[in-house]
Scaffold this motif. Sequence first.
Motif, PDB file in Angstrom:
ATOM      1  N   HIS A  43       9.891  -5.805 -11.020  1.00  0.00           N
ATOM      2  CA  HIS A  43       9.591  -5.322  -9.580  1.00  0.00           C
ATOM      3  C   HIS A  43      10.073  -4.040  -9.182  1.00  0.00           C
ATOM      4  O   HIS A  43       9.262  -3.562  -8.296  1.00  0.00           O
ATOM      5  N   PHE A  47       7.365  -1.240  -7.693  1.00  0.00           N
ATOM      6  CA  PHE A  47       7.330  -1.223  -6.300  1.00  0.00           C
ATOM      7  C   PHE A  47       8.075  -0.079  -5.843  1.00  0.00           C
ATOM      8  O   PHE A  47       8.013   0.342  -4.723  1.00  0.00           O
ATOM      9  N   PRO A  51       5.877   4.183  -7.144  1.00  0.00           N
ATOM     10  CA  PRO A  51       5.464   5.006  -5.751  1.00  0.00           C
ATOM     11  C   PRO A  51       6.335   6.272  -5.622  1.00  0.00           C
ATOM     12  O   PRO A  51       6.049   7.375  -5.263  1.00  0.00           O
ATOM     13  N   ALA A  54       4.732   8.684  -7.781  1.00  0.00           N
ATOM     14  CA  ALA A  54       3.380   8.931  -7.317  1.00  0.00           C
ATOM     15  C   ALA A  54       3.172   9.704  -6.044  1.00  0.00           C
ATOM     16  O   ALA A  54       2.359  10.647  -5.978  1.00  0.00           O
ATOM     17  N   LEU A  58       0.938  12.779  -5.813  1.00  0.00           N
ATOM     18  CA  LEU A  58      -0.294  12.619  -4.753  1.00  0.00           C
ATOM     19  C   LEU A  58      -0.297  14.120  -4.037  1.00  0.00           C
ATOM     20  O   LEU A  58      -1.169  14.534  -3.368  1.00  0.00           O
ATOM     21  N   PHE A 249      10.637   4.722  13.550  1.00  0.00           N
ATOM     22  CA  PHE A 249       9.153   4.587  13.782  1.00  0.00           C
ATOM     23  C   PHE A 249       8.894   3.422  14.853  1.00  0.00           C
ATOM     24  O   PHE A 249       7.977   3.821  15.713  1.00  0.00           O
ATOM     25  N   TYR A 272       2.246   8.352   9.064  1.00  0.00           N
ATOM     26  CA  TYR A 272       1.368   7.339   9.072  1.00  0.00           C
ATOM     27  C   TYR A 272      -0.178   7.558   9.575  1.00  0.00           C
ATOM     28  O   TYR A 272      -0.967   7.244   9.074  1.00  0.00           O
ATOM     29  N   PHE A 276      -2.983   6.783   7.200  1.00  0.00           N
ATOM     30  CA  PHE A 276      -3.956   5.747   7.811  1.00  0.00           C
ATOM     31  C   PHE A 276      -4.789   5.753   8.826  1.00  0.00           C
ATOM     32  O   PHE A 276      -5.826   5.173   8.986  1.00  0.00           O
ATOM     33  N   MET A 291       9.940  15.411   3.690  1.00  0.00           N
ATOM     34  CA  MET A 291      11.059  14.404   4.518  1.00  0.00           C
ATOM     35  C   MET A 291      12.075  14.309   3.594  1.00  0.00           C
ATOM     36  O   MET A 291      13.441  14.308   3.762  1.00  0.00           O
TER      37      MET A 291
ATOM     38  N   GLN B 130      10.197   4.246   3.731  1.00  0.00           N
ATOM     39  CA  GLN B 130       9.113   5.181   4.352  1.00  0.00           C
ATOM     40  C   GLN B 130       8.511   6.293   3.209  1.00  0.00           C
ATOM     41  O   GLN B 130       7.377   6.738   3.561  1.00  0.00           O
ATOM     42  N   ILE B 132       8.152   5.768   0.189  1.00  0.00           N
ATOM     43  CA  ILE B 132       7.202   5.285  -0.786  1.00  0.00           C
ATOM     44  C   ILE B 132       5.785   4.316  -0.020  1.00  0.00           C
ATOM     45  O   ILE B 132       5.085   3.870  -0.859  1.00  0.00           O
ATOM     46  N   LEU B 133       5.950   4.702   1.114  1.00  0.00           N
ATOM     47  CA  LEU B 133       4.741   3.888   1.973  1.00  0.00           C
ATOM     48  C   LEU B 133       3.528   4.292   1.529  1.00  0.00           C
ATOM     49  O   LEU B 133       2.700   3.103   1.229  1.00  0.00           O
ATOM     50  N   VAL B 134       3.060   5.393   1.285  1.00  0.00           N
ATOM     51  CA  VAL B 134       1.538   5.645   0.916  1.00  0.00           C
ATOM     52  C   VAL B 134       1.225   5.132  -0.508  1.00  0.00           C
ATOM     53  O   VAL B 134       0.543   4.411  -0.680  1.00  0.00           O
ATOM     54  N   PRO B 135       2.262   5.537  -1.433  1.00  0.00           N
ATOM     55  CA  PRO B 135       1.626   5.010  -2.908  1.00  0.00           C
ATOM     56  C   PRO B 135       1.938   3.667  -2.902  1.00  0.00           C
ATOM     57  O   PRO B 135       1.114   3.070  -3.654  1.00  0.00           O
ATOM     58  N   LEU B 136       2.893   3.097  -2.080  1.00  0.00           N
ATOM     59  CA  LEU B 136       3.081   1.558  -2.378  1.00  0.00           C
ATOM     60  C   LEU B 136       1.644   0.803  -1.764  1.00  0.00           C
ATOM     61  O   LEU B 136       1.255   0.042  -2.421  1.00  0.00           O
ATOM     62  N   PHE B 137       1.119   1.463  -0.637  1.00  0.00           N
ATOM     63  CA  PHE B 137      -0.143   0.895  -0.217  1.00  0.00           C
ATOM     64  C   PHE B 137      -1.393   1.108  -1.418  1.00  0.00           C
ATOM     65  O   PHE B 137      -1.781  -0.004  -1.518  1.00  0.00           O
ATOM     66  N   LEU B 138      -1.250   2.053  -2.083  1.00  0.00           N
ATOM     67  CA  LEU B 138      -2.369   2.256  -3.097  1.00  0.00           C
ATOM     68  C   LEU B 138      -1.901   1.231  -4.325  1.00  0.00           C
ATOM     69  O   LEU B 138      -2.951   0.537  -4.562  1.00  0.00           O
ATOM     70  N   ILE B 139      -0.691   0.862  -4.554  1.00  0.00           N
ATOM     71  CA  ILE B 139      -0.407   0.051  -5.824  1.00  0.00           C
ATOM     72  C   ILE B 139      -0.884  -1.402  -5.111  1.00  0.00           C
ATOM     73  O   ILE B 139      -1.491  -1.967  -5.902  1.00  0.00           O
ATOM     74  N   ILE B 143      -3.739  -4.019  -7.241  1.00  0.00           N
ATOM     75  CA  ILE B 143      -3.240  -5.135  -8.220  1.00  0.00           C
ATOM     76  C   ILE B 143      -4.386  -5.839  -9.031  1.00  0.00           C
ATOM     77  O   ILE B 143      -5.535  -6.115  -8.263  1.00  0.00           O
ATOM     78  N   TRP B 159      -3.905  -7.086  -3.139  1.00  0.00           N
ATOM     79  CA  TRP B 159      -3.096  -7.774  -2.166  1.00  0.00           C
ATOM     80  C   TRP B 159      -3.098  -7.525  -0.790  1.00  0.00           C
ATOM     81  O   TRP B 159      -2.280  -7.862   0.034  1.00  0.00           O
ATOM     82  N   PRO B 169       6.077  -7.284  -2.279  1.00  0.00           N
ATOM     83  CA  PRO B 169       6.691  -5.687  -2.517  1.00  0.00           C
ATOM     84  C   PRO B 169       7.980  -5.680  -1.746  1.00  0.00           C
ATOM     85  O   PRO B 169       8.984  -4.807  -2.112  1.00  0.00           O
ATOM     86  N   LEU B 234       6.420  -2.080   9.848  1.00  0.00           N
ATOM     87  CA  LEU B 234       5.581  -0.912   9.495  1.00  0.00           C
ATOM     88  C   LEU B 234       4.604  -1.520   8.249  1.00  0.00           C
ATOM     89  O   LEU B 234       3.334  -1.201   8.224  1.00  0.00           O
ATOM     90  N   LEU B 237       2.036  -3.838   9.387  1.00  0.00           N
ATOM     91  CA  LEU B 237       1.192  -2.879  10.273  1.00  0.00           C
ATOM     92  C   LEU B 237       0.005  -2.373   9.335  1.00  0.00           C
ATOM     93  O   LEU B 237      -1.250  -2.190   9.572  1.00  0.00           O
ATOM     94  N   MET B 238       0.425  -1.899   8.158  1.00  0.00           N
ATOM     95  CA  MET B 238      -0.464  -1.147   7.093  1.00  0.00           C
ATOM     96  C   MET B 238      -1.056  -2.108   6.502  1.00  0.00           C
ATOM     97  O   MET B 238      -2.406  -1.699   6.331  1.00  0.00           O
TER      98      MET B 238
END
Lengths: 312, 300
Positions: A43, A47, A51, A54, A58, A249, A272, A276, A291, B130, B132-139, B143, B159, B169, B234, B237-238
């Motif tokens: 896990h 997760f 990331p 990544a 990225l 946020f 954000y 997005f 950051m 916050q 890992i926000l962007v890559p977590l979304f991609l992961i 899935i 997912w 997650p 957050l 929201l995503m």
Amino acid sequence: MSTTLERPALTSAGKVASSKGDRTLVRGQVRTGWALLTPALLHSGIFIVVPVIAVVVLSLTDYSFGDSFDWVGFTNYTDLFRDPNFLASLWHTVLYAIVVIPISMAISLAVAIGLNQRIRGLGFFRTAFYVPTVTATVAVATIWLWIYNPGSGLANGFLSLFGFAPNQWLADPGTALPSLMLVGIWQGLGTKIIIYLAALQSVSRDLVESAQLDGAGRWQRFANVTWPAIGPVQFFVLITSIVGTFQVFDLVYVMTQGGPGSSTRVLVMDIYQNAFQNLKLGYASAETVIMMIVIAIFIAAGRRLQKADTND
Amino acid sequence: MTSVSLPAVGSAKPPAFRAGRILLYVVLTVGALLMIVPFVWMALTAFKSNGEIAKFSWLPSELRWRNFVEAMQTAPFLRYFRNSLFIAVGETAFTLAVCTTAGYALAKLPIRGGKTLLNYFIVLLMVPFQIILVPLFLIVKSIPLFGGNNILGQGGIGWLNSWWGLIIPLGAAPLFTFLARQFYVSLPDQLAQAARVDGLGEFGIFWRIMTPLVKPALITIAVFQIEAAWNGFLWPLMITTSDEMRPLQLGLAIFSQNPAEIQWPYLMAGTALATLPMIVLFVFAQKRFVEGMANVGIKG
């Protein structure tokens, strides 16, 4: 339960098992150990660790949700430092941290010292100060949105009791960020108070009393006994506060969406939106890396301060 | 701080000391009120009529309980509420399963590199979400074999907009593995030894002997995870796109986004709905919150 046992203890990994039976026993323990650990390792690997890696990768690309992407090297980073939105959000986040952290730490410590006296109603006080902390930030933000309402909100209603003119609060670029800071301080007190309180209660009473017998006044006792004793906890509170304020946020999203203008735009808000809404994932990742670096700088500075303080 | 055993200090002080005491109570009470008043204001507004809020006033002219019913009709707060409850229960169950097992293994079983693994979790518990926000979304989007994805995780939404994505997650945070480990460490090894002699397997020892003994700790972890899940914003929201999946905090935020049309009494009724469970949980589990905070803060 604790029967007398002639067997050697088998709990540490380094210990050499003496007989064959013991060795299979240890092997069983090891196997169970890995079986029990695997879900958590998987896990956290999928997760969190992936990331984190990544986001760095990225940040060197122009990835934007499509199938393909190109390596762009450090272009995202150089672009960021020409981007007024990013610069504004970086500045507001740093400002937010610099204002909110010292004030909330000082108030929390003062309240904790007050609550550490022998007072009645400790349960009530503790609940009162902690309730904003257990409440969702979105709910807190919604309540304060209504408090700051220029027409019939509580803030202006209260000020009018003393004959002050009504404020625009969140609608005025000059007061919007300070208004958010106030809510941030207000909401964050609870956690810090409880940590401080636990630390104060573990300060040796003997030490305090012997200082008292030596004729040390209230202030001297605090400066020479209590303050050094809670040093490590101060540092912990500082670090969690730094990390916390850089993540602001929910508050901004509900109360101002970064406005008016960009007067309350903060880093996570900008990340954000870039990720997005503008779908610039590579760009947003570069922002995230910056950051991380800024948080690291803050923590290093905090450690410096801490060291200077204990060397006195 | 009574003057009984310390005559030298006590004899000179009493009057000034008394004044200090009163001041202390005054300051603490004012502080406590400042913390509570916003919630009182929320509750009072929730009972007012829409006309009444045009001008500043404290008390509603009558208690309009139907505001709560009408709020439910304006926005599906009840469905949001149910979604939040589902997420909180799911995340907590998942966290307890994953973190107690890992915590126990780290505390009590002779794994090679156990110390390193513990440090690994400690380092991870400092990674802010916050970041890992962007890559977590991609992961989560990739899935494999979920949401129309192929085995390589391509083609569908994975997912996203699913209970899996909302729950998995964010469950099992390293913080809780660390906390669980802290609690298991304090149990005596002899208990496990005795059970081993009686022929109980290793998993049985974990599940039937050791875990029941850390029940208070499990409650502490559960309380913290419920709070985190309930208050999350957050991430939902995503990854949610349909109203069906939205939790309460997201519903509230959406409801408050249109300044021209905000009906404050309804919004405050919804906010009360979002706030009350956590306040009740806190009042009942106060000791756990304090214990958990102290554990993280001091031993961490």
